[in-house]
Scaffold this motif. Sequence first.
Motif, PDB file in Angstrom:
ATOM      1  N   VAL A 104       1.018  -0.564   0.159  1.00  0.00           N
ATOM      2  CA  VAL A 104      -0.106   0.172  -0.294  1.00  0.00           C
ATOM      3  C   VAL A 104       0.740   1.581   0.180  1.00  0.00           C
ATOM      4  N   VAL A 105       0.848   1.974  -1.092  1.00  0.00           N
ATOM      5  CA  VAL A 105       1.432   2.937  -1.260  1.00  0.00           C
ATOM      6  C   VAL A 105       0.998   3.865  -2.107  1.00  0.00           C
ATOM      7  N   ALA A 106      -0.487   4.239  -1.263  1.00  0.00           N
ATOM      8  CA  ALA A 106      -1.443   5.299  -1.792  1.00  0.00           C
ATOM      9  C   ALA A 106      -2.428   5.174  -1.341  1.00  0.00           C
ATOM     10  N   PRO A 107      -3.261   6.133  -0.615  1.00  0.00           N
ATOM     11  CA  PRO A 107      -4.774   5.695   0.352  1.00  0.00           C
ATOM     12  C   PRO A 107      -5.888   5.067  -0.212  1.00  0.00           C
ATOM     13  N   LEU A 108      -6.231   4.156   0.636  1.00  0.00           N
ATOM     14  CA  LEU A 108      -7.140   3.254  -0.044  1.00  0.00           C
ATOM     15  C   LEU A 108      -7.096   2.149  -0.735  1.00  0.00           C
ATOM     16  N   ASP A 164      10.281  -0.365   3.345  1.00  0.00           N
ATOM     17  CA  ASP A 164       9.951  -0.812   5.168  1.00  0.00           C
ATOM     18  C   ASP A 164       9.028  -1.919   4.521  1.00  0.00           C
ATOM     19  N   LYS A 165       8.154  -2.697   3.917  1.00  0.00           N
ATOM     20  CA  LYS A 165       7.581  -3.724   4.034  1.00  0.00           C
ATOM     21  C   LYS A 165       8.589  -4.335   3.613  1.00  0.00           C
ATOM     22  N   ARG A 166       9.553  -4.677   2.881  1.00  0.00           N
ATOM     23  CA  ARG A 166      10.524  -5.729   1.947  1.00  0.00           C
ATOM     24  C   ARG A 166      11.970  -5.878   3.671  1.00  0.00           C
ATOM     25  N   PRO A 167      11.509  -6.206   4.740  1.00  0.00           N
ATOM     26  CA  PRO A 167      12.924  -6.411   5.900  1.00  0.00           C
ATOM     27  C   PRO A 167      13.721  -7.389   5.222  1.00  0.00           C
ATOM     28  N   GLY A 168      14.792  -6.445   4.475  1.00  0.00           N
ATOM     29  CA  GLY A 168      15.954  -7.890   4.093  1.00  0.00           C
ATOM     30  C   GLY A 168      16.796  -6.939   3.241  1.00  0.00           C
ATOM     31  N   THR A 169      15.581  -6.310   2.321  1.00  0.00           N
ATOM     32  CA  THR A 169      16.467  -6.287   0.684  1.00  0.00           C
ATOM     33  C   THR A 169      17.506  -5.286   1.491  1.00  0.00           C
ATOM     34  N   CYS A 185       0.579  10.077   8.854  1.00  0.00           N
ATOM     35  CA  CYS A 185       0.858   9.845   9.799  1.00  0.00           C
ATOM     36  C   CYS A 185       0.997  10.947  10.140  1.00  0.00           C
ATOM     37  N   ASP A 186      -0.511  11.382  10.569  1.00  0.00           N
ATOM     38  CA  ASP A 186      -0.506  13.055  11.066  1.00  0.00           C
ATOM     39  C   ASP A 186      -0.259  12.584  13.113  1.00  0.00           C
ATOM     40  N   THR A 187      -0.281  13.307  13.301  1.00  0.00           N
ATOM     41  CA  THR A 187      -0.365  13.551  14.621  1.00  0.00           C
ATOM     42  C   THR A 187      -0.903  14.595  15.437  1.00  0.00           C
ATOM     43  N   GLY A 247       7.571   7.176   7.447  1.00  0.00           N
ATOM     44  CA  GLY A 247       6.419   5.762   6.674  1.00  0.00           C
ATOM     45  C   GLY A 247       4.963   6.619   6.094  1.00  0.00           C
ATOM     46  N   LEU A 248       4.006   5.611   6.055  1.00  0.00           N
ATOM     47  CA  LEU A 248       3.276   5.628   5.107  1.00  0.00           C
ATOM     48  C   LEU A 248       1.702   5.198   6.264  1.00  0.00           C
ATOM     49  N   PHE A 249       0.724   5.679   6.045  1.00  0.00           N
ATOM     50  CA  PHE A 249      -0.733   5.376   6.874  1.00  0.00           C
ATOM     51  C   PHE A 249      -1.013   4.493   8.052  1.00  0.00           C
ATOM     52  N   GLY A 250       0.043   5.378   8.906  1.00  0.00           N
ATOM     53  CA  GLY A 250       0.229   4.715  10.890  1.00  0.00           C
ATOM     54  C   GLY A 250       1.264   4.354  10.393  1.00  0.00           C
ATOM     55  N   ARG A 251       2.228   4.020   9.295  1.00  0.00           N
ATOM     56  CA  ARG A 251       3.730   2.827   9.535  1.00  0.00           C
ATOM     57  C   ARG A 251       4.804   4.334  10.086  1.00  0.00           C
ATOM     58  N   GLY A 252       4.567   5.318  10.444  1.00  0.00           N
ATOM     59  CA  GLY A 252       6.202   5.983  10.762  1.00  0.00           C
ATOM     60  C   GLY A 252       5.605   7.080  11.977  1.00  0.00           C
ATOM     61  N   THR A 253       5.597   8.322  12.222  1.00  0.00           N
ATOM     62  CA  THR A 253       5.351   9.226  13.547  1.00  0.00           C
ATOM     63  C   THR A 253       5.694  10.070  12.236  1.00  0.00           C
ATOM     64  N   SER A 254       5.887  10.237  10.991  1.00  0.00           N
ATOM     65  CA  SER A 254       5.809  11.143   9.841  1.00  0.00           C
ATOM     66  C   SER A 254       5.564  10.942   9.053  1.00  0.00           C
TER      67      SER A 254
END
Length: 755
Positions: A40-44, A429-434, A503-505, A492-499
């Motif tokens: 997921v790299v775009a909203p919805l 970030d969705k492919r750990p180890g790459t 990723c609003d606060t 990050g995107l859509f809650g996967r980060g702090t910015s």
Amino acid sequence: MTAVASAAVSSRVADLVSRMTLEEKLAQITGFWEDEKGDVVAPLQGEVSVTGGLEEATAHGIGHFTRIYGTTPLDADARAATLWERQRALVEGTRLGIPAIVHEEILTGLSAWKAATYPGPLTWGAAFDPELVARMGALIGRDCRALGVHQGLAPVVDVVRDPRWGRVEECIAEDPYLVGELGTSYVEGVQSEGVHATLKHFVGYSASRSGRNFGPVSMGPRELRDIMMVPFEMAVIDGGVKSVMHAYTEIDGMPTAADPTLLEGVLRDEWGFDGVVVADYFGVAFLHLLHGIAEDLSEAAALALTAGIDVELPTGDAYLAPLAAAVRSGRVPEALVDRAVGRILAQKEQLGLLDERFNGPSPTGVELDGPEHREVARLLAERGIVLLSNDGTLPLGEDGCPSIAVIGPNADRYQAMFGCYSFANHVLDKRPGTELGLEVPTVLEALRSEMGGATYARGCEVQGDDRSGFDEAVAAAREASVAVMVMGDQAGLFGRGTSGEGCDTDSLELPGVQRELIEAVLETGTPVVLVLVTGRPYAVGWALERCAAVVQAFFPGEEGARAIAGVLSGRVNPSGRLPVSIPRSTGAQPFTYIHPRLGADSDVTNLSSVVPMTFGEGLSYTTFAYEGLEVADAATDGAISLAVTVRNTGQRQGDEVVQVYARQRRASVTRPLAQLVGFARVPLEAGASVRVEFDIPAARLAFTGRDLVRSVEPGDVELWVGTPRIRHAEGVVSLVGERVAATRESRRRTLSRVR
């Protein structure tokens, strides 16, 4: 034939449109995205996209290939080979043989695996360096063109209004003129290489209520015109930008995706824009799914097409079968389809695609992160780091090399250098180890390389409430002569980060337990140098008072850690200036330095509006003085001349950012107490001086009057060099003559000269 409603359309394009079936036309105004499920790299994205197979989607041709390189970590040579095959299939396997435009995200560099990742846009703003931003844009454009990418989805020229919004990291500044200058320079750089830039997001997106992504916007026409539209206007009129993307915004109940007064009236009729308006991803469908003003996708397509959205991205959710049904039923005139098709075919003609057959081999071995990329990334990072406070502890290397404890969650993470639209944080970030595929030192590694050994303790994570590392961090600080604490965000995107996007606060305290860790280390008595690596400004007034020094870096890119280490050691003299004010508190938002008298402190409220540091401020390891300011009166349809001498009065070389501010004393509507009208970055050796001259168009002071016409009014104007609240040298000029409407010609850019 059906009329093609654009004077810019050539006879060749008009002939093409006249020979197209409805299915062929609709294919040209849609995109195809072969995305991988779950990424997921775009909203919805997972709920909206109806992308089918490649053969079915391109049977009648296609307008855009969406993100060939930027969705998954595949080798550029292999992706280019795939792209060339697909383009040849369009040329040889469709009736009209029209290739696709290929678009990619290019906010911090070409979004492709192993491609150079530059500092985020807030760093551009902090650097106040249009020429360097243009150079970066040209490198990005060159890389795009080499790999067959024709259009880049950048720059973001939304003006920052509320630091709680997660997408602040994608923006340049809170000042519309600075945003316009740097955004226009970026456009000029990208387009100098034959690639089309795309302005985002037209318009008002950054003013969402409560700083929530997709929040509605409540804004009057003056603020919309005089603040939000200014950078777009500059990039269209001065930069000749070729593409604009609509915002997800709804302003006073009207979604911009369905507003012809903006997409046709302002963009085309007022400003003369002759390019292509593209939809933000799924933005047409959102008229039905989110805004609720369309009964179904067919009505959503009708509203968007009528408003002036020429191309639906990333796929054809609304502009294929739903729009076809609307056209065949007579609800949508086919002439509107022809208008959009004519515009995208004119774009393809400009790009040379109508003559490109893709007969040759696909490109191989394109250098995506070479020495020139690295040099620009380094210079921009160094010039964009802001020294917020310093009690003399910095630079660390001035009196020998102290024992250093490096502490904090961002001290030993390369991901901390990048924003949410970097390939590292957008895709990997969705492919750990790459493998990252880039050489990106962490701050810890860069400091050890710069200054020798240093102990390390993480202390805590960016997010969460785990305090188990506090004791180790406190012990390391006690054994050191200085503690360098590297704190901040994870993009990050859509809650996967702090910015980042989504990723609003609702708090402008540092995320997680970071403040607690800083305070625990401060209790040791060891001097603390706080390094903030963030995507937004945080409410750190307490740290400015208690820490020995505070350094701000806004996602400084692949060379960012070395730049930070250089500032700390003294190898680099910091010269960045804040592109956004340091917030007073979460509850004091939204805030901008561009406010009228009623936005300042007064006796009628117990709450202060004074921020710890404002836009334009920042320290250096040297000092500067201003003298000999000269200004002259000007006509309302002319230009203001200002000249000032700048002297380096310190002991070492440094860059000064000369900033010119203005305040119109009286006007028919209220005016801000300060607004930036010119700037210049000036390098000076110790003891040296230069004369800096500015020609400031009077139209820089234009505003929307009572009649809602943007004009220049006569009257006295205070001018000064300094910052919004510090006047190093000042004068007053009179704008003389009649009230004059601001024209395209009068809204030219401020010119500066250094003698």
